[in-house]
Write an enzyme that holds these catalytic residues in place. Sequence first.
Site, PDB file in Angstrom:
ATOM      1  N   VAL A  59       0.831  -1.279   0.177  1.00 33.21           N
ATOM      2  CA  VAL A  59      -0.024   0.027  -0.126  1.00 33.21           C
ATOM      3  C   VAL A  59       0.855   1.272  -0.080  1.00 33.21           C
ATOM      4  O   VAL A  59       0.516   2.398  -0.703  1.00 33.21           O
ATOM      5  CB  VAL A  59      -1.093   0.196   1.209  1.00 33.21           C
ATOM      6  CG1 VAL A  59      -1.915   1.165   1.161  1.00 33.21           C
ATOM      7  CG2 VAL A  59      -1.887  -1.037   1.116  1.00 33.21           C
ATOM      8  N   CYS A  60       1.942   1.362   0.821  1.00 36.08           N
ATOM      9  CA  CYS A  60       2.981   2.241   0.738  1.00 36.08           C
ATOM     10  C   CYS A  60       3.357   2.666  -0.482  1.00 36.08           C
ATOM     11  O   CYS A  60       3.195   3.820  -1.051  1.00 36.08           O
ATOM     12  CB  CYS A  60       4.059   2.170   1.656  1.00 36.08           C
ATOM     13  SG  CYS A  60       3.285   1.927   3.252  1.00 36.08           S
ATOM     14  N   ALA A  61       4.130   1.471  -1.351  1.00 40.75           N
ATOM     15  CA  ALA A  61       4.505   1.578  -2.708  1.00 40.75           C
ATOM     16  C   ALA A  61       3.578   2.292  -3.676  1.00 40.75           C
ATOM     17  O   ALA A  61       3.849   3.132  -4.318  1.00 40.75           O
ATOM     18  CB  ALA A  61       5.038   0.341  -2.977  1.00 40.75           C
ATOM     19  N   SER A  63       0.966   3.915  -3.144  1.00 42.23           N
ATOM     20  CA  SER A  63       0.690   5.669  -2.806  1.00 42.23           C
ATOM     21  C   SER A  63       1.674   6.265  -3.222  1.00 42.23           C
ATOM     22  O   SER A  63       1.375   7.549  -4.014  1.00 42.23           O
ATOM     23  CB  SER A  63       0.559   5.843  -1.145  1.00 42.23           C
ATOM     24  OG  SER A  63       1.713   5.883  -0.442  1.00 42.23           O
TER      25      SER A  63
END
Length: 166
Positions: A59-61, A63
């Site tokens: 999810v971080c990647a 975003s």
Amino acid sequence: MSNITLSGTNVETNGTLPKKGDKAPNFSLKATDLSTKTLEDYKGSRVILNIFPSIDTNVCATSVRKFNEKATGLKNTTVLCISRDTPFALKRFADDEGVEHVTNLSDFKTGDFGKTYGLQMTTGAMEGFHSRAVVVLDETGTVIHSQQVPEIGEEPDYLSALKTLL
């Protein structure tokens, strides 16, 4: 303190994000070239702070990729992607992914950014990392949008953040 969740389990942060109308607190973060960046470096530009736990999670990647895509058409706007990852990990990701329209910054050394912005997780499996949040600043460093994502495993509301810049 904010109450958020990680896979449905309650997690607390050390405070709350700056709110709309607040002046954004200054910060000192490491860029991928190991230079130091402060809020003052972006004075006169609109700034999106895309804050997340770690670039090495899906999810971080995602975003970072999405803000990289959206940032290409934004005038006088800088997107800062901020995590506790090392500058080396952030550079590796940007190089591997061809991320060119955002600036990756690291709070690895002290975690002061997370503490100052009230988003350091103080309980749970990811204690010490930043929670997922988006803060948008106008040219004067005033907050015009602030979102503490309630579930760490979910993406931020990109549209709401970007609408404040239209």
